[in-house]
Design a protein around this motif. Structure first.
Motif, PDB file in Angstrom:
ATOM      1  N   LEU A 144       6.926  -0.589  -3.719  1.00 17.74           N
ATOM      2  CA  LEU A 144       6.018  -0.985  -4.791  1.00 17.74           C
ATOM      3  C   LEU A 144       5.706   0.199  -5.707  1.00 17.74           C
ATOM      4  N   THR A 145       5.578   1.372  -5.100  1.00 18.45           N
ATOM      5  CA  THR A 145       5.340   2.587  -5.878  1.00 18.45           C
ATOM      6  C   THR A 145       6.480   2.817  -6.867  1.00 18.45           C
ATOM      7  N   GLU A 146       7.702   2.624  -6.393  1.00 16.91           N
ATOM      8  CA  GLU A 146       8.877   2.821  -7.250  1.00 16.91           C
ATOM      9  C   GLU A 146       8.965   1.732  -8.315  1.00 16.91           C
ATOM     10  N   THR A 147       8.672   0.491  -7.925  1.00 15.69           N
ATOM     11  CA  THR A 147       8.757  -0.635  -8.860  1.00 15.69           C
ATOM     12  C   THR A 147       7.792  -0.477 -10.026  1.00 15.69           C
ATOM     13  N   PHE A 148       6.545  -0.108  -9.724  1.00 15.90           N
ATOM     14  CA  PHE A 148       5.509  -0.035 -10.761  1.00 15.90           C
ATOM     15  C   PHE A 148       5.337   1.357 -11.356  1.00 15.90           C
ATOM     16  N   GLY A 149       5.983   2.342 -10.759  1.00 15.44           N
ATOM     17  CA  GLY A 149       5.883   3.697 -11.298  1.00 15.44           C
ATOM     18  C   GLY A 149       4.494   4.288 -11.168  1.00 15.44           C
ATOM     19  N   VAL A 150       3.814   3.997 -10.059  1.00 11.84           N
ATOM     20  CA  VAL A 150       2.459   4.499  -9.835  1.00 11.84           C
ATOM     21  C   VAL A 150       2.393   5.162  -8.465  1.00 11.84           C
ATOM     22  N   SER A 151       1.239   5.740  -8.164  1.00 12.67           N
ATOM     23  CA  SER A 151       1.075   6.432  -6.888  1.00 12.67           C
ATOM     24  C   SER A 151       0.786   5.449  -5.751  1.00 12.67           C
ATOM     25  N   ARG A 152       0.908   5.931  -4.530  1.00 10.44           N
ATOM     26  CA  ARG A 152       0.581   5.104  -3.367  1.00 10.44           C
ATOM     27  C   ARG A 152      -0.903   4.726  -3.365  1.00 10.44           C
ATOM     28  N   THR A 153      -1.745   5.620  -3.871  1.00 13.62           N
ATOM     29  CA  THR A 153      -3.181   5.320  -3.939  1.00 13.62           C
ATOM     30  C   THR A 153      -3.435   4.091  -4.806  1.00 13.62           C
ATOM     31  N   VAL A 154      -2.738   4.014  -5.933  1.00 11.80           N
ATOM     32  CA  VAL A 154      -2.879   2.857  -6.833  1.00 11.80           C
ATOM     33  C   VAL A 154      -2.413   1.582  -6.133  1.00 11.80           C
ATOM     34  N   ILE A 155      -1.278   1.664  -5.426  1.00  8.44           N
ATOM     35  CA  ILE A 155      -0.748   0.495  -4.717  1.00  8.44           C
ATOM     36  C   ILE A 155      -1.719   0.035  -3.638  1.00  8.44           C
ATOM     37  N   ARG A 156      -2.292   0.989  -2.893  1.00  5.75           N
ATOM     38  CA  ARG A 156      -3.243   0.622  -1.838  1.00  5.75           C
ATOM     39  C   ARG A 156      -4.478  -0.046  -2.422  1.00  5.75           C
ATOM     40  N   GLU A 157      -4.946   0.456  -3.563  1.00  5.63           N
ATOM     41  CA  GLU A 157      -6.111  -0.136  -4.232  1.00  5.63           C
ATOM     42  C   GLU A 157      -5.799  -1.564  -4.675  1.00  5.63           C
ATOM     43  N   ALA A 158      -4.596  -1.765  -5.188  1.00  6.12           N
ATOM     44  CA  ALA A 158      -4.196  -3.096  -5.648  1.00  6.12           C
ATOM     45  C   ALA A 158      -4.083  -4.065  -4.466  1.00  6.12           C
ATOM     46  N   LEU A 159      -3.488  -3.618  -3.385  1.00  2.30           N
ATOM     47  CA  LEU A 159      -3.334  -4.476  -2.203  1.00  2.30           C
ATOM     48  C   LEU A 159      -4.690  -4.821  -1.597  1.00  2.30           C
ATOM     49  N   ALA A 160      -5.612  -3.859  -1.643  1.00  2.00           N
ATOM     50  CA  ALA A 160      -6.966  -4.117  -1.132  1.00  2.00           C
ATOM     51  C   ALA A 160      -7.647  -5.204  -1.956  1.00  2.00           C
ATOM     52  N   LYS A 161      -7.444  -5.175  -3.280  1.00  3.18           N
ATOM     53  CA  LYS A 161      -8.015  -6.190  -4.155  1.00  3.18           C
ATOM     54  C   LYS A 161      -7.395  -7.555  -3.868  1.00  3.18           C
ATOM     55  N   LEU A 162      -6.097  -7.609  -3.706  1.00  8.66           N
ATOM     56  CA  LEU A 162      -5.413  -8.871  -3.408  1.00  8.66           C
ATOM     57  C   LEU A 162      -5.864  -9.427  -2.057  1.00  8.66           C
ATOM     58  N   ALA A 163      -6.083  -8.520  -1.101  1.00 13.69           N
ATOM     59  CA  ALA A 163      -6.555  -8.952   0.212  1.00 13.69           C
ATOM     60  C   ALA A 163      -7.977  -9.497   0.120  1.00 13.69           C
ATOM     61  N   ALA A 164      -8.824  -8.837  -0.677  1.00 15.81           N
ATOM     62  CA  ALA A 164     -10.211  -9.293  -0.849  1.00 15.81           C
ATOM     63  C   ALA A 164     -10.256 -10.664  -1.503  1.00 15.81           C
ATOM     64  N   ASP A 165      -9.263 -10.958  -2.340  1.00 16.16           N
ATOM     65  CA  ASP A 165      -9.192 -12.264  -3.003  1.00 16.16           C
ATOM     66  C   ASP A 165      -8.565 -13.328  -2.106  1.00 16.16           C
ATOM     67  N   GLY A 166      -8.139 -12.918  -0.896  1.00 13.08           N
ATOM     68  CA  GLY A 166      -7.556 -13.883   0.032  1.00 13.08           C
ATOM     69  C   GLY A 166      -6.114 -14.232  -0.258  1.00 13.08           C
ATOM     70  N   LEU A 167      -5.430 -13.384  -1.018  1.00  6.75           N
ATOM     71  CA  LEU A 167      -4.052 -13.688  -1.381  1.00  6.75           C
ATOM     72  C   LEU A 167      -3.030 -13.061  -0.439  1.00  6.75           C
ATOM     73  N   VAL A 168      -3.361 -11.900   0.116  1.00  9.82           N
ATOM     74  CA  VAL A 168      -2.454 -11.239   1.061  1.00  9.82           C
ATOM     75  C   VAL A 168      -3.253 -10.746   2.260  1.00  9.82           C
ATOM     76  N   GLU A 169      -2.536 -10.431   3.326  1.00 11.59           N
ATOM     77  CA  GLU A 169      -3.181  -9.880   4.522  1.00 11.59           C
ATOM     78  C   GLU A 169      -2.265  -8.848   5.155  1.00 11.59           C
TER      79      GLU A 169
END
Length: 257
Positions: free
Chosen positions: A45-70
């Motif tokens: 995901l870091t390579e796909t979006f060209g962002v840091s792992r911190t950004v990816i973790r923040e995004a995944l945390a948001k998706l998890a909070a919305d009940g979309l991923v686990e």
């Protein structure tokens, strides 16, 4: 007094994690990742979006909070099994915003067609330059992959100002940021993520309007504005129909699941 056109451009730039969240949500809404689907690794995901792992973790945390991923320990991150219900609610919310966008466009058609015609006749050199400046600012933001909503609104507002009738500007100001539903930084936004092709299409339509106004051709300016706003109406009607169908499908899936 501060210049109102400049004020329109002072907008919060979306966080990188919000861009990632929007892109993944778009894939989920399109059914590209079904329930139980494993997401790419953090590294991928870091390579796909060209962002840091911190950004990816923040995004995944948001998706998890919305009940979309686990997250499953030692296995990775997966699309939740009840995704159809969650996305059904999301699709309904976006559909409601599309309905608002259609109402706003109906009002804009009544105002801005004549606004463009009057601008072609009445604009002075400074007003024409302001329209061109907003057009090129849209282009700059598009090339920089930044939200174009502020420049889009500035373009239409500059045309309204060029009528030399303050009530045209006042009507657009009443609509405010609702006037540009493709502005992803707006709470009225109907967009999960901006499409370059979509934005390019808007810019081509803007160019036709700009050229007609610069040529002083009132009829051509009116027709160009009519074509621009009518095309936007058609796009939102199609999206609303698609989201309504998706919502109905999601509700049916939830009731039989």
């Amino acid at each position: 007094m501060a210049d109102s056109t400049t004020d329109l451009r002072v907008e919060r730039k979306p966080k990188l994690s919000e861009t990632v969240v929007a892109a993944i949500r778009k894939q989920l809404l399109a059914g590209e990742m079904p329930p139980g689907h494993k997401l790419p690794t953090e590294g991928q995901l870091t390579e796909t979006f060209g962002v840091s792992r911190t950004v990816i973790r923040e995004a995944l945390a948001k998706l998890a909070a919305d009940g979309l991923v686990e997250a499953r320990q030692g296995a990775g991150v997966f699309v939740t099994e009840h995704i159809s219900t969650t996305l059904g609610v999301l699709a309904a919310d976006m559909g409601a915003k599309d309905s608002i966008a259609l109402n706003v466009l109906e009002v804009r058609l009544a105002i801005e067609i004549e606004s463009a015609g009057l601008a072609a006749i009445r604009r002075n050199a400074a007003q024409e330059a302001a329209i061109q400046e907003a057009f090129f600012e849209f282009e700059r933001l598009l090339l920089d992959s930044q939200p174009t909503g502020p420049a889009d609104l500035a373009f239409h507002r500059a045309i309204a100002s060029a009528t030399n009738n303050p009530f045209y500007v006042e009507m657009l100001d009443v609509l405010g940021r609702r006037a540009i539903p493709c502005d992803v930084t707006s709470p009225w936004s109907t967009e999960l993520v901006q499409s370059d092709d979509y934005q390019r299409g808007l810019q081509r339509e803007h160019l036709v309007i700009l050229n007609a106004i610069s040529a002083g051709d009132a009829n051509a300016a009116r027709e160009a504005m009519r074509a621009h706003l009518t095309a936007s109406q058609q796009r939102y009607r199609e999206r609303l129909q698609a989201r309504q169908a998706y919502y109905a499908k999601s509700v049916a899936a939830a009731s039989t699941g």
